[in-house]
Scaffold this active site. Sequence first.
Site, PDB file in Angstrom:
ATOM      1  N   GLY A   8     -12.568 -17.333  -0.504  1.00 32.33           N
ATOM      2  CA  GLY A   8     -11.888 -16.032  -0.538  1.00 32.33           C
ATOM      3  C   GLY A   8     -10.789 -16.004  -1.587  1.00 32.33           C
ATOM      4  O   GLY A   8      -9.756 -15.356  -1.407  1.00 32.33           O
ATOM      5  N   GLY A  11      -9.311 -12.651  -2.854  1.00 28.30           N
ATOM      6  CA  GLY A  11      -8.731 -11.733  -1.861  1.00 28.30           C
ATOM      7  C   GLY A  11      -7.220 -11.616  -1.999  1.00 28.30           C
ATOM      8  O   GLY A  11      -6.620 -12.171  -2.929  1.00 28.30           O
ATOM      9  N   GLN A  12      -6.618 -10.906  -1.048  1.00 25.36           N
ATOM     10  CA  GLN A  12      -5.178 -10.618  -1.145  1.00 25.36           C
ATOM     11  C   GLN A  12      -4.363 -11.913  -1.260  1.00 25.36           C
ATOM     12  O   GLN A  12      -3.530 -12.055  -2.153  1.00 25.36           O
ATOM     13  CB  GLN A  12      -4.705  -9.815   0.071  1.00 25.36           C
ATOM     14  CG  GLN A  12      -3.252  -9.361  -0.055  1.00 25.36           C
ATOM     15  CD  GLN A  12      -2.638  -8.889   1.258  1.00 25.36           C
ATOM     16  OE1 GLN A  12      -3.208  -9.095   2.330  1.00 25.36           O
ATOM     17  NE2 GLN A  12      -1.482  -8.257   1.175  1.00 25.36           N
ATOM     18  N   ARG A  36     -18.721 -12.014  -3.305  1.00 25.07           N
ATOM     19  CA  ARG A  36     -19.271 -10.822  -3.963  1.00 25.07           C
ATOM     20  C   ARG A  36     -18.461 -10.397  -5.172  1.00 25.07           C
ATOM     21  O   ARG A  36     -18.996 -10.012  -6.190  1.00 25.07           O
ATOM     22  CB  ARG A  36     -19.372  -9.669  -2.961  1.00 25.07           C
ATOM     23  CG  ARG A  36     -20.677  -9.718  -2.202  1.00 25.07           C
ATOM     24  CD  ARG A  36     -20.626  -8.795  -1.035  1.00 25.07           C
ATOM     25  NE  ARG A  36     -19.433  -9.035  -0.235  1.00 25.07           N
ATOM     26  CZ  ARG A  36     -19.120  -8.365   0.861  1.00 25.07           C
ATOM     27  NH1 ARG A  36     -19.888  -7.404   1.284  1.00 25.07           N
ATOM     28  NH2 ARG A  36     -18.035  -8.650   1.555  1.00 25.07           N
ATOM     29  N   TYR A 142     -11.696  -8.506  15.802  1.00 27.12           N
ATOM     30  CA  TYR A 142     -10.882  -9.365  14.931  1.00 27.12           C
ATOM     31  C   TYR A 142     -10.128 -10.395  15.780  1.00 27.12           C
ATOM     32  O   TYR A 142     -10.147 -11.596  15.495  1.00 27.12           O
ATOM     33  CB  TYR A 142      -9.898  -8.480  14.168  1.00 27.12           C
ATOM     34  CG  TYR A 142      -9.002  -9.201  13.192  1.00 27.12           C
ATOM     35  CD1 TYR A 142      -9.520  -9.798  12.042  1.00 27.12           C
ATOM     36  CD2 TYR A 142      -7.626  -9.258  13.400  1.00 27.12           C
ATOM     37  CE1 TYR A 142      -8.687 -10.431  11.136  1.00 27.12           C
ATOM     38  CE2 TYR A 142      -6.797  -9.892  12.491  1.00 27.12           C
ATOM     39  CZ  TYR A 142      -7.325 -10.480  11.365  1.00 27.12           C
ATOM     40  OH  TYR A 142      -6.491 -11.106  10.470  1.00 27.12           O
ATOM     41  N   LYS A 146     -10.297 -14.450  15.940  1.00 27.50           N
ATOM     42  CA  LYS A 146      -9.126 -15.256  15.584  1.00 27.50           C
ATOM     43  C   LYS A 146      -8.770 -16.255  16.690  1.00 27.50           C
ATOM     44  O   LYS A 146      -8.462 -17.411  16.416  1.00 27.50           O
ATOM     45  CB  LYS A 146      -7.930 -14.352  15.245  1.00 27.50           C
ATOM     46  CG  LYS A 146      -8.078 -13.659  13.895  1.00 27.50           C
ATOM     47  CD  LYS A 146      -8.034 -14.678  12.754  1.00 27.50           C
ATOM     48  CE  LYS A 146      -8.502 -14.123  11.436  1.00 27.50           C
ATOM     49  NZ  LYS A 146      -8.554 -15.111  10.366  1.00 27.50           N
ATOM     50  N   ILE A 172       0.824  -9.093   5.535  1.00 27.54           N
ATOM     51  CA  ILE A 172       1.316  -9.675   4.277  1.00 27.54           C
ATOM     52  C   ILE A 172       1.498  -8.562   3.248  1.00 27.54           C
ATOM     53  O   ILE A 172       0.562  -7.802   2.963  1.00 27.54           O
ATOM     54  CB  ILE A 172       0.321 -10.723   3.718  1.00 27.54           C
ATOM     55  CG1 ILE A 172      -0.031 -11.787   4.768  1.00 27.54           C
ATOM     56  CG2 ILE A 172       0.887 -11.367   2.457  1.00 27.54           C
ATOM     57  CD1 ILE A 172       1.054 -12.731   5.126  1.00 27.54           C
TER      58      ILE A 172
HETATM   59  N1  SER Z   1      -3.143  -8.052   8.189  1.00 24.95           N
HETATM   60  C1  SER Z   1      -4.161  -8.246   9.184  1.00 24.95           C
HETATM   61  C2  SER Z   1      -4.788  -6.968   9.580  1.00 24.95           C
HETATM   62  O1  SER Z   1      -4.071  -5.983   9.606  1.00 24.95           O
HETATM   63  C3  SER Z   1      -3.574  -8.887  10.402  1.00 24.95           C
HETATM   64  O2  SER Z   1      -3.737 -10.229  10.361  1.00 24.95           O
HETATM   65  O3  SER Z   1      -5.923  -6.952   9.904  1.00 24.95           O
END
Ligand code: SER
Length: 317
Positions: A8, A11-12, A36, A142, A146, A172
């Site tokens: 990744g 990614g961010q 991708r 999600y 996790k 973040i």
């Molecule tokens: N930044 C993430 C989200 O909003 C949380 O871990 O899905």
Amino acid sequence: MKRILVTGSVGQIGSELTPKLREIFGNANVIAGVNRTQPTGELKESGPFETVNCTDIKQVESVVKKYKVDTIIHLAAILSAVAEAKPNLAWEVNINGLYNVLEVAREHKCAVFTPSSIGAFGLSTPLDDTPQDTIQRPNTMYGVTKVSGELLCDYYHKRFGVDTRGVRYPGIISNVTLPGGGTTDYAVEIFYEAIKNKKYTSYIKAGTFLDMMYMPDAIKAAIELMEASPAKLEHRNAFNVTAMSFDPEIIAAEIRKHIPQFAMDYDVDPVRQAIAESWPNNMDDSCAREEWGWKPDYELPAMTKDMIETLSEKLSQ
Ligand code: SER
């Protein structure tokens, strides 16, 4: 850490952590795993990159073998709002992908860093000063992935001796790569809109508090935890880490100190609002502070000032 694979990497978090790791450990020693989206610019030019789709264990293993990787920073994941829309995909990437990474790490004796999240908590968790060890019954896909990931990483450490480590990241805030499909994304979008249009429509309600962190601190957390002496780590995975907690009104007021005309209104998204309400208002990160010296550098005022300066320059080019 000597030879590092980052999944990744575009990614961010990856797009900023990968260059930092290259700076510290040497360009040739940090392999950018891409899927991708192909890397561009500095990420592409500064060191090796390889296609690594974490749902394909053979791909993960062949890159680990080719470069004699000793550490996998596993950032490839599906964020919360996308996971609600595509639960199948979230399971495939966040669970099966992590399982593949852990299996390859077990076989080839790699250390593994995996981010968990504030999303690993749910409505039955104490949402103020959320403890390190507490009730975790999230009601989102999600969150399910996790919590399972946290347990799987602990299991691989206890059962097989894999050096697994990780943190529960809050939202973040960053200015290089946009986050993709998270609930906390509003705290990034608000800066782009404040600078471009002097207004923002928030999909999160006033009064909804969430933990947040500026990217330099997120990078610092990953590197310091991976470099910490294992002797001091009582927990290994899923350390609560946070730097600030605010609601949309508080961040808007802070932005107005720099952009006085900034205006905000609301058009609440029920899906992301419900997710946000099930997450902590603020986490207690004292275990991370005690066990490996965690301390963020940026609180709300310093983060806001730096975001506005950096983004204003970027958006004016
Ligand atoms: N930044 C993430 C989200 O909003 C949380 O871990 O899905």
